[in-house]
Design a protein around this motif. Structure first.
Motif, PDB file in Angstrom:
ATOM      1  N   ILE A  47      88.491  47.344  23.868  1.00 43.98           N
ATOM      2  CA  ILE A  47      88.588  47.709  25.456  1.00 43.98           C
ATOM      3  C   ILE A  47      89.409  48.708  25.500  1.00 43.98           C
ATOM      4  CG2 ILE A  47      88.921  46.848  27.711  1.00 43.98           C
ATOM      5  CD1 ILE A  47      88.492  43.951  26.430  1.00 43.98           C
ATOM      6  N   SER A  48      88.766  49.704  26.094  1.00 42.72           N
ATOM      7  CA  SER A  48      89.676  50.936  26.178  1.00 42.72           C
ATOM      8  C   SER A  48      90.366  51.113  27.511  1.00 42.72           C
ATOM      9  CB  SER A  48      88.530  52.248  26.032  1.00 42.72           C
ATOM     10  OG  SER A  48      87.786  52.302  27.570  1.00 42.72           O
ATOM     11  N   VAL A  49      91.226  52.155  27.303  1.00 41.05           N
ATOM     12  CA  VAL A  49      92.266  52.277  28.453  1.00 41.05           C
ATOM     13  C   VAL A  49      91.230  52.842  29.777  1.00 41.05           C
ATOM     14  CG1 VAL A  49      94.236  53.593  29.543  1.00 41.05           C
ATOM     15  CG2 VAL A  49      94.169  52.384  27.158  1.00 41.05           C
ATOM     16  N   ASP A  50      90.346  53.689  29.390  1.00 39.60           N
ATOM     17  CA  ASP A  50      89.270  54.404  30.077  1.00 39.60           C
ATOM     18  C   ASP A  50      88.512  53.108  31.076  1.00 39.60           C
ATOM     19  OD1 ASP A  50      90.288  56.828  29.930  1.00 39.60           O
ATOM     20  OD2 ASP A  50      88.618  57.121  28.638  1.00 39.60           O
ATOM     21  N   GLN A  51      88.157  52.025  30.456  1.00 37.48           N
ATOM     22  CA  GLN A  51      87.502  50.994  30.846  1.00 37.48           C
ATOM     23  C   GLN A  51      88.273  50.111  31.895  1.00 37.48           C
ATOM     24  OE1 GLN A  51      85.949  49.135  26.933  1.00 37.48           O
ATOM     25  NE2 GLN A  51      84.570  48.400  28.270  1.00 37.48           N
ATOM     26  N   VAL A  52      89.481  49.998  31.421  1.00 36.39           N
ATOM     27  CA  VAL A  52      90.753  49.214  32.280  1.00 36.39           C
ATOM     28  C   VAL A  52      90.924  50.122  33.846  1.00 36.39           C
ATOM     29  CG1 VAL A  52      92.827  48.311  32.573  1.00 36.39           C
ATOM     30  CG2 VAL A  52      91.678  48.027  30.368  1.00 36.39           C
ATOM     31  N   GLU A  53      91.064  51.352  33.631  1.00 40.76           N
ATOM     32  CA  GLU A  53      91.628  52.273  34.537  1.00 40.76           C
ATOM     33  C   GLU A  53      90.433  52.335  35.408  1.00 40.76           C
ATOM     34  OE1 GLU A  53      93.987  54.209  35.621  1.00 40.76           O
ATOM     35  OE2 GLU A  53      95.298  53.921  33.974  1.00 40.76           O
ATOM     36  N   ALA A  54      89.006  52.351  35.284  1.00 41.53           N
ATOM     37  CA  ALA A  54      87.963  52.373  35.872  1.00 41.53           C
ATOM     38  C   ALA A  54      87.646  51.065  36.448  1.00 41.53           C
ATOM     39  CB  ALA A  54      86.539  52.774  34.789  1.00 41.53           C
ATOM     40  N   PHE A  55      87.895  50.011  35.770  1.00 43.79           N
ATOM     41  CA  PHE A  55      87.859  48.773  36.663  1.00 43.79           C
ATOM     42  C   PHE A  55      88.717  48.547  37.935  1.00 43.79           C
ATOM     43  CE2 PHE A  55      89.712  44.280  36.888  1.00 43.79           C
ATOM     44  CZ  PHE A  55      88.387  43.812  37.563  1.00 43.79           C
ATOM     45  N   VAL A  56      89.954  49.167  37.374  1.00 43.41           N
ATOM     46  CA  VAL A  56      91.092  48.771  38.356  1.00 43.41           C
ATOM     47  C   VAL A  56      90.657  49.549  39.654  1.00 43.41           C
ATOM     48  CG1 VAL A  56      93.626  49.314  38.999  1.00 43.41           C
ATOM     49  CG2 VAL A  56      92.907  47.946  37.053  1.00 43.41           C
ATOM     50  N   SER A  57      90.119  50.916  39.349  1.00 44.72           N
ATOM     51  CA  SER A  57      89.626  51.777  40.577  1.00 44.72           C
ATOM     52  C   SER A  57      88.737  51.249  41.452  1.00 44.72           C
ATOM     53  CB  SER A  57      89.094  53.083  39.916  1.00 44.72           C
ATOM     54  OG  SER A  57      90.377  53.995  39.488  1.00 44.72           O
ATOM     55  N   GLU A  58      87.903  50.378  40.452  1.00 49.00           N
ATOM     56  CA  GLU A  58      86.612  49.821  41.178  1.00 49.00           C
ATOM     57  C   GLU A  58      87.343  48.609  42.066  1.00 49.00           C
ATOM     58  OE1 GLU A  58      83.690  46.577  39.307  1.00 49.00           O
ATOM     59  OE2 GLU A  58      83.559  48.525  38.386  1.00 49.00           O
TER      60      GLU A  58
END
Length: 165
Positions: free
Chosen positions: A79-90
């Motif tokens: 799981i990439s940092v980008d995926q996590v960042e995008a989810f938290v933004s969502e």
């Protein structure tokens, strides 16, 4: 912006671009003292709702804590940092759209567990074991059994089983 490596106060912006969701500016910086590079994100400061903890305490919603908690659960997982960042933004956007001044920690925990369950069972179990504070090994095993049943229902091979049998 202080350098996270040497704490020097001066850096220069090497690259700047809008994040995927358009809600932040990603800046690649270089420290003028040690020449190390690091990334910063610039966001519009928005109203931050209070998170109501299980014990009734209230604290300001902290994006950094959410990201760090999820990343800890996803350590050594695909799981990439980008995926996590995008989810938290969502998730932040969902909270903003609700317009609530207070958000129960349960709401955040359930949303995070649901997404981790979609992404990766190991990350889900890691997060759930901390979030749900299992009282004993039996509760933990019940959660694992539920995951195994779900995988079997979906026809997915269970870890350790030979494929095609």
């Amino acid at each position: 912006m202080r350098c996270p490596f040497c704490n020097a106060p001066e850096s220069r912006v090497v690259d700047s671009r809008t994040s995927r969701d358009g809600r932040a500016i990603r800046r690649r910086r270089e420290c003028l003292a040690c020449r190390e590079r690091f990334t910063t994100y610039e966001r519009v400061e928005e109203f931050r709702p209070m998170v109501v903890k299980k014990d009734g305490r209230r604290e300001e919603l902290d994006r950094r804590k959410m990201v760090e908690g999820i990343l800890k659960a996803c350590e050594k997982r695909p799981i990439s940092v980008d995926q996590v960042e995008a989810f938290v933004s969502e998730l932040e956007k969902e909270i903003q759209d609700r317009g609530d001044r207070e958000v129960p920690s349960r709401f955040l925990g359930e949303r995070i567990m649901a997404r981790l369950r979609e992404w990766d069972d190991v990350a889900y179990v890691r997060f759930a074991s901390v979030y749900k504070q299992f009282k004993d090994l039996g509760e933990f095993m019940d959660q694992l059994q539920e995951l195994l049943r779900r995988d079997e229902e979906r026809g997915e091979p269970v870890e350790g089983e030979a494929h095609g049998e």
